[in-house]
Scaffold this active site. Structure first.
Site, short mmCIF file in Angstrom:
data_model
loop_
_atom_site.label_atom_id
_atom_site.label_comp_id
_atom_site.label_asym_id
_atom_site.label_seq_id
_atom_site.Cartn_x
_atom_site.Cartn_y
_atom_site.Cartn_z
N LYS A 65 0.83 -1.20 0.00
CA LYS A 65 0.00 0.00 0.00
C LYS A 65 0.87 1.26 0.00
O LYS A 65 2.08 1.18 0.25
CB LYS A 65 -0.92 -0.04 1.23
CG LYS A 65 -1.93 -1.20 1.21
CD LYS A 65 -2.81 -1.15 2.44
CE LYS A 65 -3.86 -2.25 2.41
NZ LYS A 65 -4.80 -2.13 3.57
N TYR A 117 -12.38 -2.49 -3.68
CA TYR A 117 -12.92 -2.45 -2.32
C TYR A 117 -14.45 -2.39 -2.30
O TYR A 117 -15.04 -1.90 -1.32
CB TYR A 117 -12.33 -1.27 -1.54
CG TYR A 117 -10.92 -1.52 -1.03
CD1 TYR A 117 -10.62 -2.64 -0.23
CD2 TYR A 117 -9.89 -0.64 -1.32
CE1 TYR A 117 -9.33 -2.86 0.25
CE2 TYR A 117 -8.59 -0.86 -0.84
CZ TYR A 117 -8.32 -1.96 -0.05
OH TYR A 117 -7.05 -2.18 0.44
N ASN A 133 -1.73 -0.31 7.00
CA ASN A 133 -1.18 -1.59 7.46
C ASN A 133 -0.33 -2.30 6.38
O ASN A 133 -0.30 -3.52 6.30
CB ASN A 133 -2.31 -2.50 7.97
CG ASN A 133 -3.41 -2.68 6.92
OD1 ASN A 133 -3.24 -2.29 5.77
ND2 ASN A 133 -4.51 -3.27 7.33
N HIS A 188 -1.96 -5.44 1.26
CA HIS A 188 -3.23 -6.11 0.98
C HIS A 188 -2.91 -7.50 0.43
O HIS A 188 -1.95 -7.66 -0.33
CB HIS A 188 -4.03 -5.35 -0.08
CG HIS A 188 -5.14 -6.18 -0.66
ND1 HIS A 188 -6.37 -6.27 -0.06
CD2 HIS A 188 -5.19 -6.99 -1.75
CE1 HIS A 188 -7.13 -7.11 -0.76
NE2 HIS A 188 -6.43 -7.56 -1.80
N GLU A 247 -9.67 -9.71 -8.20
CA GLU A 247 -8.67 -8.65 -8.00
C GLU A 247 -7.57 -8.70 -9.06
O GLU A 247 -7.11 -7.66 -9.53
CB GLU A 247 -8.06 -8.79 -6.59
CG GLU A 247 -9.09 -8.49 -5.50
CD GLU A 247 -8.60 -8.83 -4.10
OE1 GLU A 247 -7.44 -9.27 -3.95
OE2 GLU A 247 -9.39 -8.62 -3.15
P1 IDP Z 1 -7.77 -6.91 5.24
O1 IDP Z 1 -6.92 -5.91 4.48
O2 IDP Z 1 -7.03 -7.47 6.42
O3 IDP Z 1 -8.38 -7.98 4.36
P2 IDP Z 1 -10.38 -5.66 5.26
O4 IDP Z 1 -11.43 -5.92 6.30
O5 IDP Z 1 -10.59 -6.23 3.89
O6 IDP Z 1 -8.98 -6.08 5.87
O7 IDP Z 1 -10.27 -4.06 5.14
C1 IDP Z 1 -9.59 -3.44 4.08
C2 IDP Z 1 -8.68 -2.37 4.65
O8 IDP Z 1 -9.47 -1.33 5.23
C3 IDP Z 1 -7.78 -2.83 5.79
O9 IDP Z 1 -6.59 -3.45 5.35
C4 IDP Z 1 -7.50 -1.54 6.51
O10 IDP Z 1 -6.54 -0.74 5.81
C5 IDP Z 1 -8.85 -0.84 6.42
N1 IDP Z 1 -9.74 -1.15 7.56
C6 IDP Z 1 -10.45 -2.30 7.75
N2 IDP Z 1 -11.19 -2.23 8.87
C7 IDP Z 1 -10.95 -1.02 9.39
C8 IDP Z 1 -11.45 -0.35 10.59
O11 IDP Z 1 -12.26 -0.87 11.35
N3 IDP Z 1 -10.95 0.91 10.81
C9 IDP Z 1 -10.07 1.52 9.99
N4 IDP Z 1 -9.59 0.94 8.86
C10 IDP Z 1 -10.03 -0.32 8.57
MG MG Z 2 -9.70 -7.67 2.74
#
Ligand code: IDP
Ligand code: MG
Length: 142
Positions: free
Chosen positions: A13, A53, A120, A123, A134
């Site tokens: 990212k 997304y 984080n 992805h 994707e």
């Molecule tokens: P993942 O990347 O671990 O699969 P997802 O639930 O698909 O997680 O969410 C996509 C991205 O959105 C996450 O990687 C993170 O950057 C962000 N995200 C997910 N949940 C939250 C939240 O509750 N607060 C803030 N950011 C979130």
């Molecule tokens: Mg995800």
């Protein structure tokens, strides 16, 4: 392609790219034994991100997420190997970087910055269906 060989779409990212962590992420993927078969540096468009997304549309972090993900280049790659979808999710660690286990990409390299969206580093596709969808968005030539 043998039926048991999977592909996963991995993104470093914009936070990871900016911090110069693309090589470190690729190093961990290759050290694990998965094989990169496509690699590109690109700044995502909002349209690409809306498709990528789609499952998160309407959630409170959706707009900040699209804003963040379009803020600069990402390193996009397709990796290959038996069970690499699950395997990369395991290398990546939990979504929330504060609690992500040490030893994982997010646990070792990520932290909370007090923002509306968690930054984080990476992805990774979460299922064969997501992976196929994707890869079609990021590498339509594959
Ligand atoms: P993942 O990347 O671990 O699969 P997802 O639930 O698909 O997680 O969410 C996509 C991205 O959105 C996450 O990687 C993170 O950057 C962000 N995200 C997910 N949940 C939250 C939240 O509750 N607060 C803030 N950011 C979130
Ligand atoms: Mg995800």
């Amino acid at each position: 392609m043998s039926e048991s060989i999977e592909r996963s779409l991995v993104l470093v990212k914009p936070d990871g790219y900016r911090r110069g962590l693309s090589g470190e992420v690729l190093r961990r993927i290759e050290a694990k034994g998965y094989v990169p078969i496509a690699l590109a540096v690109t700044t995502p468009t909002r349209e690409q991100l809306a498709a990528h997304y789609a499952e998160h549309e309407g959630k409170p972090f959706y707009e900040p997420l699209v804003e963040f993900m379009s803020s600069g280049p990402v390193t996009a790659m397709v990796i290959e190997g038996q069970r690499c979808i699950e395997g990369f999710r395991s290398l990546a660690g939990a979504t929330e970087p504060t609690g992500a286990l040490p030893g994982t990409i997010r646990g070792d390299l990520g932290r909370d910055w007090g923002l509306k969206v968690q930054q984080n580093i990476v992805h990774g596709s979460d299922s064969p269906e997501s992976s196929a969808r994707e890869i079609g968005i990021w590498f339509p030539e594959l």
